[in-house]
Design an enzyme around this catalytic site. Structure first.
Site, mmCIF file in Angstrom:
data_model
loop_
_atom_site.group_PDB
_atom_site.id
_atom_site.type_symbol
_atom_site.label_atom_id
_atom_site.label_comp_id
_atom_site.label_asym_id
_atom_site.label_seq_id
_atom_site.Cartn_x
_atom_site.Cartn_y
_atom_site.Cartn_z
ATOM 1 N N GLU A 1 0.835 -1.199 0.000
ATOM 2 C CA GLU A 1 0.000 0.000 0.000
ATOM 3 C C GLU A 1 0.874 1.255 0.000
ATOM 4 O OE1 GLU A 1 -3.506 0.052 0.074
ATOM 5 O OE2 GLU A 1 -3.127 -2.014 -0.495
ATOM 6 N N TYR B 1 3.808 -4.759 -8.659
ATOM 7 C CA TYR B 1 2.504 -5.281 -9.076
ATOM 8 C C TYR B 1 2.620 -6.035 -10.402
ATOM 9 C CZ TYR B 1 -0.024 -2.788 -5.423
ATOM 10 O OH TYR B 1 -0.511 -2.371 -4.214
#
Ligand code: NAG
Ligand code: NAG
Ligand code: NAG
Ligand code: NAG
Ligand code: NAG
Length: 349
Positions: free
Chosen positions: A122, A153
């Site tokens: 995050e 990611y």
């Protein structure tokens, strides 16, 4: 040369040979000493204990998951906290620590060889209460490239064989955007609001919670692929914070990404220059809208954004088990002795 100096020479050659011999012995000794030490650094088998599943969603750990699913040997994932004293590495996901769903086992004796990993994918604004965790973690695992375990990611990987990529069929959609948590003050919202003033409404498709047009996951890529461009706008701008909005929603869908996030140089480290359009390259939303419309009418220039597809493809990381198994493949590179005394400072730097 005097007898004396000859003797001196002979003596110094002798000394040199003797010293070389000693040095060789020392090296051998060091080598033998180091060998068992190296085994200590990377035990044959590693036990990785995940203290709490991220966001409460668990996956099956039946069998030898790292080997069977990801071809990573000697790596055993556990999620039963009773394994604590046997674990080489314990992984703590920050979300559950900061909201009180999970607690650090500070009451248990911590095996001296055991490393604790702080895990979060995050951005800083979602990581609260960090200073409470200063001085406890040995390694970090994050989307940041300077984390001990870099967990992006997604990334581009070379195709095994080059093959011609076929650009998905485009329909009457210039720009697509999927947004759930729309907030007026975010930069991405401001850029979008400006952009839509310069693009006919019927050429823009916005999906997600905000517009009450939810897109089921199975329809996501096929819906986006019909559009020429995708707004891969991150919710906050931080170094290396480049999410599935780019890798999956845009590149995997076959829609050219218009990116908003970290500076262009950050994207250039991960992607060829002709794979994306960065909003910072334009002095106004009007100019950006004009450029997108120009590309829409110039097929050749538009297709140039897909050249990299012939030689490369996108690899995304979505399964937490795969992410955890990469701890083992990175283990030999990790620093032996490390403590994050200022975790707050590291996350927010
Ligand atoms: C490592 O794990 C494998 C598979 O469970 C096992 O066969 C092997 O004996 C283990 N090696 C060590 C040194 O514990
Ligand atoms: C965790 O391990 C303990 C001890 O081996 C066992 O009693 C318990 O059933 C396990 N819990 C789960 C959820 O598997
Ligand atoms: C910080 O942690 C405390 C518990 O230690 C919790 O009550 C509080 O909600 C947390 N704050 C945030 C912003 O997560
Ligand atoms: C890649 O190319 C080689 C040689 O042309 C061929 O033998 C192989 O089957 C190809 N692999 C794939 C995955 O297409
Ligand atoms: C890991 O972190 C703990 C807590 O700060 C520390 O006591 C320990 O020495 C560290 N371990 C290593 C091998 O650096």
């Amino acid at each position: 040369m005097t007898i004396f100096s000859m003797g001196y020479l002979r003596c110094s050659v002798g000394a040199l040979i003797f010293l070389s011999f000693i040095s060789l012995m020392l090296h051998l000794l060091l080598f033998w000493q180091l060998k068992p030490n190296q085994d200590h650094v990377r035990p044959q088998n590693l036990t990785i204990l995940l203290w709490q599943w991220p966001f409460g969603v668990s996956y099956s750990l039946k069998g030898n998951v790292c080997w069977e699913m990801f071809s990573i040997p000697g790596c055993f994932l556990k999620d039963n906290q009773s394994m604590f004293s046997h674990a080489d590495v314990v992984v703590f996901h920050h979300q559950e620590l900061s909201n009180g769903c999970s607690m650090l086992p500070l009451h248990l004796p911590r095996p001296p060889r055991q490393r604790w990993i702080w895990l979060s994918l995050e951005p800083p604004l979602n990581n609260h209460n960090l200073s409470a965790f200063n001085g406890l973690f040995n390694w970090t695992m994050s989307y940041r490239s300077d984390a001990d375990i870099f967990m992006p990611y997604g990334k581009l990987v070379a195709k095994k064989n080059t093959s011609t990529y076929f650009i998905p069929q485009k329909q009457n959609c210039l720009v697509a955007w999927v947004v759930s948590h729309y907030k007026d003050q975010q930069k991405r919202s401001k850029v979008y609001q400006q952009l839509r003033k310069h693009i006919p409404a019927e050429l823009i498709e916005v999906y997600g919670h905000w517009t009450q047009r939810p897109l089921a996951d199975k329809n996501l890529l096929s819906t986006i692929s019909r559009c020429l461009f995708y707004l891969a706008f991150e919710n906050s701008e931080h170094k290396d914070y480049i999410t599935e909005k780019l890798w999956r929603n845009s590149l995997q869908a076959g829609s050219v990404p218009v990116v908003l996030g970290p500076p262009k140089s950050n994207y250039e480290r991960l992607l060829p220059l002709d794979a994306f359009i960065h909003v910072d390259d334009f002095s106004s939303a009007k100019e950006l809208a004009g450029f997108l419309q120009h590309l829409a009418s110039d097929r050749k220039s538009y297709e140039a954004y897909f050249r990299w597809h012939d030689s490369h493809e996108v690899k995304t990381y979505t399964d937490w088990r795969e992410r955890l198994c990469t701890i083992c493949s990175n283990y030999h590179k990790l620093p032996m002795h490390k403590v994050y005394q200022d975790l707050y400072g590291w996350v927010n730097k």
